[in-house]
Write an enzyme that holds these catalytic residues in place. Structure first.
Site, PDB file in Angstrom:
ATOM      1  N   ASP A 104     -17.930   2.616  48.554  1.00 30.12           N
ATOM      2  CA  ASP A 104     -16.800   2.612  49.490  1.00 30.12           C
ATOM      3  C   ASP A 104     -16.136   1.234  49.457  1.00 30.12           C
ATOM      4  O   ASP A 104     -16.765   0.238  49.828  1.00 30.12           O
ATOM      5  CB  ASP A 104     -17.275   2.905  50.916  1.00 30.12           C
ATOM      6  CG  ASP A 104     -17.769   4.337  51.112  1.00 30.12           C
ATOM      7  OD1 ASP A 104     -18.439   4.861  50.199  1.00 30.12           O
ATOM      8  OD2 ASP A 104     -17.511   4.917  52.185  1.00 30.12           O
ATOM      9  N   LYS A 119     -10.325   7.456  52.270  1.00 29.33           N
ATOM     10  CA  LYS A 119     -11.026   7.299  53.551  1.00 29.33           C
ATOM     11  C   LYS A 119     -10.119   6.565  54.528  1.00 29.33           C
ATOM     12  O   LYS A 119      -9.382   5.663  54.137  1.00 29.33           O
ATOM     13  CB  LYS A 119     -12.318   6.524  53.274  1.00 29.33           C
ATOM     14  CG  LYS A 119     -13.129   6.104  54.475  1.00 29.33           C
ATOM     15  CD  LYS A 119     -14.418   5.409  54.005  1.00 29.33           C
ATOM     16  CE  LYS A 119     -15.126   4.686  55.130  1.00 29.33           C
ATOM     17  NZ  LYS A 119     -16.320   3.954  54.676  1.00 29.33           N
ATOM     18  N   LYS A 174     -12.386  11.410  53.678  1.00 25.56           N
ATOM     19  CA  LYS A 174     -13.411  10.890  54.591  1.00 25.56           C
ATOM     20  C   LYS A 174     -12.744  10.248  55.803  1.00 25.56           C
ATOM     21  O   LYS A 174     -11.891   9.386  55.673  1.00 25.56           O
ATOM     22  CB  LYS A 174     -14.306   9.862  53.885  1.00 25.56           C
ATOM     23  CG  LYS A 174     -15.387   9.275  54.810  1.00 25.56           C
ATOM     24  CD  LYS A 174     -16.364   8.381  54.048  1.00 25.56           C
ATOM     25  CE  LYS A 174     -17.306   7.636  54.985  1.00 25.56           C
ATOM     26  NZ  LYS A 174     -18.272   6.759  54.283  1.00 25.56           N
TER      27      LYS A 174
END
Length: 294
Positions: free
Chosen positions: A140, A203, A239
């Site tokens: 991430d 995300k 996400k």
């Protein structure tokens, strides 16, 4: 002179009208939220959690205990799905890899100068490579917001591309930090640039410095994912992260994903929620009694 980054974003038909986005989200929630609260959906949401610990006080022993709870969960609640992943700082990946016994739970690491993305590009690439070498299944990273807001989109995309290369065959989740981007126009542009640079997931937020996830940001991102899939045939995951703590909040994101992207995205291969508090709240609702397992 034509700029391929500006041109790619300009071709998008996804709305950048903030009022339209707000109205669309309100309608989706009004029409779907109540019916979405089923035992099956609560279990699905639980299985989509990236169980996260990203504290300055994390240590090898605290992360080991955190991981042990995921092992214990499978032993004590074998009838329920496990969480999707454990998300930690990159220096703790090997700790999780050593302790984790649940094969279907992935190991995710934040990387690339998380949460600010403010360090040398070489450091970001090296950190990502070290996390992968340590056993991370997923990485991430935060998009370089300074360069994005300055309009240096080529630099933004090059950096993401280099970190994707450094990931090898692992999944790359690119955090847009939607609370800092603020407008539908910025969120749309960031979503498109991230996907065209190789993101496997986009995300919402880090949950650190800026406002976390919002349903409006999720709606724009989901629309961009849908458009990108239509154009390229490649499915990119979504996400939501940053401040999602209650079952009601999680169900809101479920409704957005279902309405915009459909059932194909409603699994932990393409839908995740980054959370630390949500797991216990969802579990309490699934089991019908207050539970503080994690």
């Amino acid at each position: 002179m034509s700029d391929k980054y500006q041109d790619t974003v300009a071709k998008s038909k996804v709305t950048t009208n903030d009022d339209e986005v707000k109205a669309a989200v309100e309608k989706i929630i009004k029409d779907n939220l109540k019916d979405a609260r089923t035992p099956e959906n609560l279990k699905l949401l639980f299985s989509c959690i990236d169980l996260t610990t990203l504290k300055s006080t994390d240590s090898p022993s605290s992360v080991a205990k955190f991981t042990e709870r995921v092992n214990d969960f499978e032993n004590e609640h074998g009838d329920l799905p496990s969480v999707a992943a454990i998300c930690v700082y990159p220096n703790f990946v090997q700790v999780v890899r050593t302790i984790l016994e649940v094969s279907e739970v992935e190991i995710a690491a934040v990387s690339g100068g998380f949460p600010s993305s403010q360090t040398f590009p070489e450091v970001k690439v090296a950190e990502t490579a070290l996390a992968v070498e340590g056993g991370a299944d997923e990485i991430d990273i935060v998009m370089n917001l300074g360069n994005f807001l300055d309009g240096d989109w080529e630099e933004v995309c090059d950096e993401i591309g280099e970190m994707k290369h450094s990931c090898r065959d692992r999944k790359l989740k690119v955090i847009l930090e939607t609370g800092a981007l603020k407008t539908a126009e910025n969120i749309r542009a960031a979503s498109i640039l991230a996907m065209y640079s190789g993101a496997d997931f986009i995300k919402t937020s880090t949950g650190k410095e800026y406002p976390g996830a919002s349903l409006e940001a999720a709606y724009i991102m989901a629309q961009c994912i849908k458009e990108y899939h239509t154009q390229t045939g490649r499915k990119v995951g979504f996400k939501a992260a940053g401040g999602i703590a209650t079952t009601e909040e999680a169900l809101g994101y479920y409704c957005i994903v279902k309405s915009v992207l459909g059932d194909e995205w409603l699994n932990n291969e393409y839908f995740r929620i980054g959370a630390s508090r949500l797991a216990n709240n969802l579990l309490s609702d699934i089991l019908g009694t207050e539970t503080k397992f994690f």
